[in-house]
Write a protein that holds these residues in place. Structure first.
Motif, PDB file in Angstrom:
ATOM      1  N   ARG A   6      46.564  45.052  39.398  1.00 15.99           N
ATOM      2  CA  ARG A   6      47.766  45.254  40.217  1.00 15.99           C
ATOM      3  C   ARG A   6      48.883  45.910  39.416  1.00 15.99           C
ATOM      4  N   ALA A  23      39.869  35.153  44.983  1.00 15.09           N
ATOM      5  CA  ALA A  23      40.655  36.019  44.098  1.00 15.09           C
ATOM      6  C   ALA A  23      39.737  37.004  43.401  1.00 15.09           C
ATOM      7  N   GLN A  24      40.290  38.179  43.045  1.00 16.54           N
ATOM      8  CA  GLN A  24      39.580  39.212  42.311  1.00 16.54           C
ATOM      9  C   GLN A  24      38.243  39.543  42.971  1.00 16.54           C
ATOM     10  N   ARG A  59      48.853  42.192  47.244  1.00 15.02           N
ATOM     11  CA  ARG A  59      48.650  40.949  46.500  1.00 15.02           C
ATOM     12  C   ARG A  59      47.171  40.565  46.457  1.00 15.02           C
ATOM     13  N   GLY A 118      42.453  42.882  43.384  1.00 17.91           N
ATOM     14  CA  GLY A 118      42.059  42.545  42.027  1.00 17.91           C
ATOM     15  C   GLY A 118      42.801  41.389  41.394  1.00 17.91           C
ATOM     16  N   GLY A 119      43.031  41.520  40.072  1.00 22.62           N
ATOM     17  CA  GLY A 119      43.809  40.560  39.313  1.00 22.62           C
ATOM     18  C   GLY A 119      45.103  41.183  38.844  1.00 22.62           C
ATOM     19  N   PRO A 120      45.912  40.450  38.081  1.00 21.62           N
ATOM     20  CA  PRO A 120      47.215  40.976  37.641  1.00 21.62           C
ATOM     21  C   PRO A 120      47.116  42.299  36.884  1.00 21.62           C
ATOM     22  N   GLN A 121      46.102  42.460  36.037  1.00 21.09           N
ATOM     23  CA  GLN A 121      45.995  43.696  35.258  1.00 21.09           C
ATOM     24  C   GLN A 121      45.778  44.899  36.168  1.00 21.09           C
TER      25      GLN A 121
END
Length: 298
Positions: free
Chosen positions: A105, A189-190, A97, A100-103
């Motif tokens: 992951r 984050a990220q 989790r 990085g970010g959602p992309q």
């Protein structure tokens, strides 16, 4: 854009044959998040990419008895969403989790994170803490190797040119063991990890430590458990004084490997504090912060 061929095999056997073809230098493609960065900075050292991202043999997450099998092409998001891993290895879920970010992951894979072997790889300290085994396959056959032996340093592994990392296996942590993963980055984050810590621990009915593992990340060139600190704790009650001493032992072990460098002034107090925080979490279930709020372990 450099030119190279692209092929998507339909089976693991076909992928092994393509990667092992001596007439063509092939590079496996799983998530591509590291490969695209590589191509941005230098000419490719390969003629072909072999897309293994959708091979079902590499996408498995399963538990058989006390052993978990984790496919190399499982994405960080798939780790996060796995009921098995949420239940049995929550600190691996937390590490993924933190990537990085959602992309990233959604595309990046657990196997790619290990094979790229960046010092800041978030999943690596957790897998090392779990004493994970890496399973490799080539035209010459199959072999298994501990993760601490596979990854030999930053961006260096024992993976041979024509080998594929197919999956990892590791034991489910024993009953009653708490786990934790802590990351320090430039932002929440990220962020690329500056320092991380994976830890596992348990005390017996008498309040003495009967299980502990401590694995810092981005601290030394080679990610490994700090067994000197673990040995200090085993059989003892985890008092604040002993936990602080274990934090100092992790620092001493780091310095014995790296010596004093420009980054030591920052790393020395931070890794000691991370170790203390992680040990409080696994032995007591929470870390009392200065602001009165508690951070909880799993």
């Amino acid at each position: 854009m450099p030119k190279f061929d692209y092929v998507r095999p339909k089976s693991l056997d076909q992928a092994i044959n393509l990667v092992g073809d001596p007439a063509c230098i092939s590079r496996p493609l799983a998530g591509g998040t590291d490969l695209l960065v590589y191509l941005h900075h230098q000419e490719p050292s390969f003629d072909r990419v072999v897309d293994i991202s959708l091979l079902p043999e590499l996408k498995v997450i399963q538990r058989d008895g006390d052993v978990i099998t984790l496919g190399a092409a499982v994405t960080f998001t798939e780790v996060i969403e796995s009921d098995i891993l949420q239940e049995d290895t929550p600190f691996l879920v937390e590490a993924c989790r933190a990537v990085g970010g959602p992309q990233i992951r959604n595309m990046g894979t657990i196997g790619g994170n290990v094979v790229n072997a960046a010092a800041c790889a978030d999943s690596l300290p957790v897998l090392v803490c779990l004493d994970a085994m890496a399973h490799l396959q080539s035209l010459e056959g199959k072999r298994s190797i501990s993760l601490t032996k596979l990854v030999t340093g930053p961006n260096r592994t024992q993976l041979k040119q024509a080998e594929l990392l197919t999956h990892f296996t590791f034991q489910v942590p024993p009953t009653g063991v708490r786990t934790t993963f802590i990351k320090v980055g430039r932002r929440n984050a990220q962020a690329i990890s500056r320092l991380t810590l994976a830890a596992m621990g348990r005390t017996d009915p008498d309040g003495r430590v009967d299980f502990v593992r401590i694995t810092p990340g981005a601290v030394t060139p080679h990610t490994a458990r700090i067994t000197q600190a673990e040995d200090m704790l085993l059989g003892q009650r985890p008092t604040p004084e002993l936990i602080a001493a274990a934090g100092r032992q992790v620092v001493d072990t780091m310095l014995s490997i790296t010596g004093r460098r420009w980054s030591t002034e920052y790393k020395e107090p931070v890794i000691a504090t991370l170790t203390e925080r992680g040990l409080y979490q696994v032995f007591y279930g929470q870390y009392p912060s200065a602001g009165g709020r508690n951070q909880h372990a799993h």
